[in-house]
Design a protein around this motif. Structure first.
Motif, PDB file in Angstrom:
ATOM      1  N   ASP A 296       0.862  -1.189   0.000  1.00 36.07           N
ATOM      2  CA  ASP A 296       0.000   0.000   0.000  1.00 36.07           C
ATOM      3  C   ASP A 296       0.896   1.237   0.000  1.00 36.07           C
ATOM      4  OD1 ASP A 296      -1.999   1.860   0.268  1.00 36.07           O
ATOM      5  OD2 ASP A 296      -2.650   1.218   2.261  1.00 36.07           O
ATOM      6  N   SER A 297       1.084   1.839  -1.170  1.00 33.72           N
ATOM      7  CA  SER A 297       1.997   2.976  -1.268  1.00 33.72           C
ATOM      8  C   SER A 297       1.445   4.219  -0.562  1.00 33.72           C
ATOM      9  CB  SER A 297       2.304   3.285  -2.733  1.00 33.72           C
ATOM     10  OG  SER A 297       1.129   3.633  -3.428  1.00 33.72           O
ATOM     11  N   LYS A 298       0.136   4.357  -0.500  1.00 36.24           N
ATOM     12  CA  LYS A 298      -0.449   5.517   0.189  1.00 36.24           C
ATOM     13  C   LYS A 298      -0.132   5.457   1.684  1.00 36.24           C
ATOM     14  CE  LYS A 298      -4.807   7.952   0.854  1.00 36.24           C
ATOM     15  NZ  LYS A 298      -6.245   7.948   0.606  1.00 36.24           N
ATOM     16  N   ARG A 299      -0.321   4.303   2.279  1.00 35.38           N
ATOM     17  CA  ARG A 299      -0.016   4.127   3.706  1.00 35.38           C
ATOM     18  C   ARG A 299       1.484   4.276   3.942  1.00 35.38           C
ATOM     19  NH1 ARG A 299      -1.867   0.788   8.176  1.00 35.38           N
ATOM     20  NH2 ARG A 299      -0.836   1.781   9.928  1.00 35.38           N
ATOM     21  N   SER A 300       2.270   3.824   2.995  1.00 27.87           N
ATOM     22  CA  SER A 300       3.713   3.942   3.104  1.00 27.87           C
ATOM     23  C   SER A 300       4.136   5.414   3.113  1.00 27.87           C
ATOM     24  CB  SER A 300       4.368   3.202   1.946  1.00 27.87           C
ATOM     25  OG  SER A 300       5.756   3.232   2.067  1.00 27.87           O
ATOM     26  N   ARG A 301       3.542   6.215   2.265  1.00 28.42           N
ATOM     27  CA  ARG A 301       3.847   7.652   2.253  1.00 28.42           C
ATOM     28  C   ARG A 301       3.475   8.307   3.591  1.00 28.42           C
ATOM     29  NH1 ARG A 301       2.159   6.936  -3.182  1.00 28.42           N
ATOM     30  NH2 ARG A 301       3.833   7.486  -4.620  1.00 28.42           N
ATOM     31  N   GLU A 302       2.376   7.865   4.164  1.00 31.16           N
ATOM     32  CA  GLU A 302       1.962   8.381   5.475  1.00 31.16           C
ATOM     33  C   GLU A 302       3.023   8.039   6.531  1.00 31.16           C
ATOM     34  OE1 GLU A 302      -1.377   7.148   8.745  1.00 31.16           O
ATOM     35  OE2 GLU A 302      -1.987   7.140   6.639  1.00 31.16           O
ATOM     36  N   LEU A 303       3.541   6.830   6.480  1.00 29.35           N
ATOM     37  CA  LEU A 303       4.594   6.444   7.416  1.00 29.35           C
ATOM     38  C   LEU A 303       5.868   7.249   7.187  1.00 29.35           C
ATOM     39  CD1 LEU A 303       4.039   2.592   7.349  1.00 29.35           C
ATOM     40  CD2 LEU A 303       3.652   4.102   9.289  1.00 29.35           C
ATOM     41  N   PHE A 304       6.180   7.531   5.933  1.00 32.48           N
ATOM     42  CA  PHE A 304       7.348   8.350   5.631  1.00 32.48           C
ATOM     43  C   PHE A 304       7.173   9.764   6.193  1.00 32.48           C
ATOM     44  CE2 PHE A 304       8.339   5.676   1.619  1.00 32.48           C
ATOM     45  CZ  PHE A 304       9.078   4.786   2.367  1.00 32.48           C
ATOM     46  N   ARG A 305       5.977  10.313   6.078  1.00 34.15           N
ATOM     47  CA  ARG A 305       5.712  11.648   6.636  1.00 34.15           C
ATOM     48  C   ARG A 305       5.813  11.627   8.163  1.00 34.15           C
ATOM     49  NH1 ARG A 305       4.230  15.007   2.660  1.00 34.15           N
ATOM     50  NH2 ARG A 305       3.266  14.116   0.811  1.00 34.15           N
ATOM     51  N   ASN A 306       5.326  10.557   8.791  1.00 35.62           N
ATOM     52  CA  ASN A 306       5.472  10.422  10.241  1.00 35.62           C
ATOM     53  C   ASN A 306       6.946  10.360  10.630  1.00 35.62           C
ATOM     54  OD1 ASN A 306       2.692  10.345  10.452  1.00 35.62           O
ATOM     55  ND2 ASN A 306       2.578   8.143  10.754  1.00 35.62           N
ATOM     56  N   SER A 307       7.727   9.689   9.818  1.00 38.91           N
ATOM     57  CA  SER A 307       9.157   9.590  10.066  1.00 38.91           C
ATOM     58  C   SER A 307       9.812  10.966  10.007  1.00 38.91           C
ATOM     59  CB  SER A 307       9.795   8.655   9.037  1.00 38.91           C
ATOM     60  OG  SER A 307      11.171   8.562   9.239  1.00 38.91           O
ATOM     61  N   ALA A 308       9.427  11.771   9.034  1.00 34.15           N
ATOM     62  CA  ALA A 308       9.973  13.127   8.917  1.00 34.15           C
ATOM     63  C   ALA A 308       9.563  13.982  10.118  1.00 34.15           C
ATOM     64  CB  ALA A 308       9.507  13.777   7.622  1.00 34.15           C
ATOM     65  N   ALA A 309       8.339  13.825  10.584  1.00 29.67           N
ATOM     66  CA  ALA A 309       7.892  14.573  11.758  1.00 29.67           C
ATOM     67  C   ALA A 309       8.715  14.182  12.988  1.00 29.67           C
ATOM     68  CB  ALA A 309       6.406  14.321  12.006  1.00 29.67           C
ATOM     69  N   GLU A 310       9.032  12.909  13.114  1.00 26.40           N
ATOM     70  CA  GLU A 310       9.861  12.465  14.235  1.00 26.40           C
ATOM     71  C   GLU A 310      11.289  12.994  14.106  1.00 26.40           C
ATOM     72  OE1 GLU A 310       8.890  11.143  16.958  1.00 26.40           O
ATOM     73  OE2 GLU A 310       6.852  10.658  16.339  1.00 26.40           O
ATOM     74  N   LEU A 311      11.781  13.117  12.877  1.00 21.44           N
ATOM     75  CA  LEU A 311      13.106  13.713  12.682  1.00 21.44           C
ATOM     76  C   LEU A 311      13.115  15.171  13.128  1.00 21.44           C
ATOM     77  CD1 LEU A 311      14.234  12.305   9.216  1.00 21.44           C
ATOM     78  CD2 LEU A 311      15.230  11.805  11.444  1.00 21.44           C
ATOM     79  N   VAL A 312      12.054  15.900  12.842  1.00 20.00           N
ATOM     80  CA  VAL A 312      11.950  17.295  13.264  1.00 20.00           C
ATOM     81  C   VAL A 312      11.922  17.358  14.793  1.00 20.00           C
ATOM     82  CG1 VAL A 312      10.449  19.323  13.258  1.00 20.00           C
ATOM     83  CG2 VAL A 312      10.873  18.083  11.133  1.00 20.00           C
ATOM     84  N   ASN A 313      11.176  16.456  15.428  1.00 25.67           N
ATOM     85  CA  ASN A 313      11.154  16.404  16.897  1.00 25.67           C
ATOM     86  C   ASN A 313      12.544  16.121  17.453  1.00 25.67           C
ATOM     87  OD1 ASN A 313       8.401  16.838  16.948  1.00 25.67           O
ATOM     88  ND2 ASN A 313       7.888  14.675  17.196  1.00 25.67           N
ATOM     89  N   TYR A 314      13.246  15.204  16.840  1.00 20.65           N
ATOM     90  CA  TYR A 314      14.593  14.856  17.280  1.00 20.65           C
ATOM     91  C   TYR A 314      15.519  16.060  17.151  1.00 20.65           C
ATOM     92  CZ  TYR A 314      19.337  13.105  16.966  1.00 20.65           C
ATOM     93  OH  TYR A 314      20.681  12.932  17.120  1.00 20.65           O
ATOM     94  N   GLN A 315      15.445  16.744  16.027  1.00 22.21           N
ATOM     95  CA  GLN A 315      16.310  17.902  15.820  1.00 22.21           C
ATOM     96  C   GLN A 315      16.006  19.009  16.828  1.00 22.21           C
ATOM     97  OE1 GLN A 315      15.484  18.595  11.704  1.00 22.21           O
ATOM     98  NE2 GLN A 315      17.089  17.210  11.000  1.00 22.21           N
TER      99      GLN A 315
END
Length: 146
Positions: free
Chosen positions: A79-98
């Motif tokens: 499911d590429s749509k769900r995968s993109r959502e997970l990628f966006r969540n990953s980017a949000a967590e990177l921003v939190n980490y930074q």
């Protein structure tokens, strides 16, 4: 004479019948493989969904970012749509980490100490993983996580 004719008829029927039975067996084997593959795919998706549900239990945002990116990469096949959502969540967590890293850097007890780079920063690995699946999304998330 009759024996010869019966033998010829029997051999002709064997020659014609063998490929027909072989095709049926091959079709059944292909259907069986497809059924097993579908069951395996369902098990993988179930395991991925459980992993995604457990991501919130991780304490460090960089760990959540990496796990989101890895599950998104595996999920891409299903499911590429769900995968993109997970990628966006990953980017949000990177921003939190930074943000956490910058806050810790400013609250440092040693004012003269300069910390130029965090060697544990997963940003490059996560963005490379995302870029392999969706280059445009990877570029967008790279700009977002600067």
């Amino acid at each position: 004479m009759i024996c010869r004719k019966l033998t010829v008829v029997f051999l002709v029927l064997m020659m014609i019948g063998t490929p027909v039975f072989g095709q049926t067996a091959a079709a059944e084997a292909a259907a069986e493989r497809a059924k097993k593959q579908k069951e395996l795919d369902e098990q993988i998706v179930t395991l991925l969904d459980r992993t995604i549900a457990d991501i919130g239990g991780l304490k460090l945002p960089q760990n959540r970012a990496v796990i989101n990116a890895l599950t998104g990469d595996i999920y891409w096949k299903y499911d590429s749509k769900r995968s993109r959502e997970l990628f966006r969540n990953s980017a949000a967590e990177l921003v939190n980490y930074q943000a956490d890293f910058e806050r810790e850097k400013q609250e440092s007890t040693m004012p003269g100490l300069v910390i130029p780079y965090d060697s544990n920063d997963p940003r490059f690995d996560v963005l490379n993983l995302i870029g392999q699946r969706d280059a445009e999304l990877g570029l967008e998330l790279m700009a977002q996580t600067r």
